[in-house]
Scaffold this motif. Structure first.
Motif, PDB file in Angstrom:
ATOM      1  N   GLN A   1      -3.274  -4.358   3.972  1.00 24.16           N
ATOM      2  CA  GLN A   1      -2.707  -4.997   2.781  1.00 24.16           C
ATOM      3  C   GLN A   1      -1.363  -5.653   3.092  1.00 24.16           C
ATOM      4  O   GLN A   1      -1.031  -6.699   2.548  1.00 24.16           O
TER       5      GLN A   1
ATOM      6  N   SER B   1      -2.040  -8.854   5.003  1.00 25.07           N
ATOM      7  CA  SER B   1      -2.469  -9.897   4.061  1.00 25.07           C
ATOM      8  C   SER B   1      -1.293 -10.445   3.271  1.00 25.07           C
ATOM      9  O   SER B   1      -1.177 -11.659   3.071  1.00 25.07           O
TER      10      SER B   1
ATOM     11  N   HIS C   1      -8.482 -17.628  -2.873  1.00 25.38           N
ATOM     12  CA  HIS C   1      -9.559 -17.483  -3.863  1.00 25.38           C
ATOM     13  C   HIS C   1     -10.860 -17.983  -3.258  1.00 25.38           C
ATOM     14  O   HIS C   1     -10.873 -18.708  -2.272  1.00 25.38           O
TER      15      HIS C   1
ATOM     16  N   HIS D   1       0.819  -1.210   0.000  1.00 27.00           N
ATOM     17  CA  HIS D   1       0.000   0.000   0.000  1.00 27.00           C
ATOM     18  C   HIS D   1       0.857   1.266   0.000  1.00 27.00           C
ATOM     19  O   HIS D   1       0.730   2.107  -0.880  1.00 27.00           O
TER      20      HIS D   1
ATOM     21  N   ARG E   1      -9.153 -13.229  -4.648  1.00 22.67           N
ATOM     22  CA  ARG E   1      -9.501 -12.304  -3.564  1.00 22.67           C
ATOM     23  C   ARG E   1      -8.425 -11.229  -3.464  1.00 22.67           C
ATOM     24  O   ARG E   1      -7.274 -11.469  -3.787  1.00 22.67           O
ATOM     25  N   ASN E   2      -8.808 -10.049  -2.949  1.00 21.78           N
ATOM     26  CA  ASN E   2      -7.834  -8.984  -2.720  1.00 21.78           C
ATOM     27  C   ASN E   2      -7.101  -9.171  -1.403  1.00 21.78           C
ATOM     28  O   ASN E   2      -6.013  -8.645  -1.217  1.00 21.78           O
ATOM     29  N   THR E   3      -7.717  -9.898  -0.482  1.00 16.28           N
ATOM     30  CA  THR E   3      -7.116 -10.164   0.823  1.00 16.28           C
ATOM     31  C   THR E   3      -7.111 -11.662   1.062  1.00 16.28           C
ATOM     32  O   THR E   3      -7.695 -12.429   0.301  1.00 16.28           O
TER      33      THR E   3
END
Length: 99
Positions: free
Chosen positions: A54, A57, A78, A30, A84-86
């Motif tokens: 972020q 994660s 997923h 980030h 998935r973003n996280t």
């Protein structure tokens, strides 16, 4: 004016490292803070006491397998084939348990 700077005792240095968040082991996607450095606010440059979500994660993805979607470390989580973003909460718990 001369300033004398004493070296930090090894025990204190180890204690400081032990108190750091384990997510600092990876760079922050980030704010782009390098590994082992605190996250920063982009506009002000102020250091944050906690890493960005972020970064947490990214650290969990690097260090733990995901019990929810059965992927190995470094592979993103997923949901039924959708990326998935996280990471899943269970993967984050796995990473924290190993730290």
């Amino acid at each position: 004016m001369t300033r004398y700077i004493a070296p930090m005792p090894p025990q204190l240095r180890q204690q400081m490292r032990a108190n750091q968040d384990p997510a600092r082991a990876v760079p922050c996607p980030h704010c782009h803070a390098p590994a082992r450095r605190p996250c920063v606010l982009r506009k002000s440059g102020r250091h944050l006491p906690e890493p960005h979500p972020q970064r947490t994660s990214a650290w969990a993805q690097q260090t733990a397998c995901c019990p929810a979607c059965q992927v190995e470390p470094t592979i993103p989580c997923h949901d039924e084939g959708r990326a998935r973003n996280t990471v899943h909460a269970r993967r984050l718990q796995e990473a924290e348990a190993t730290a």
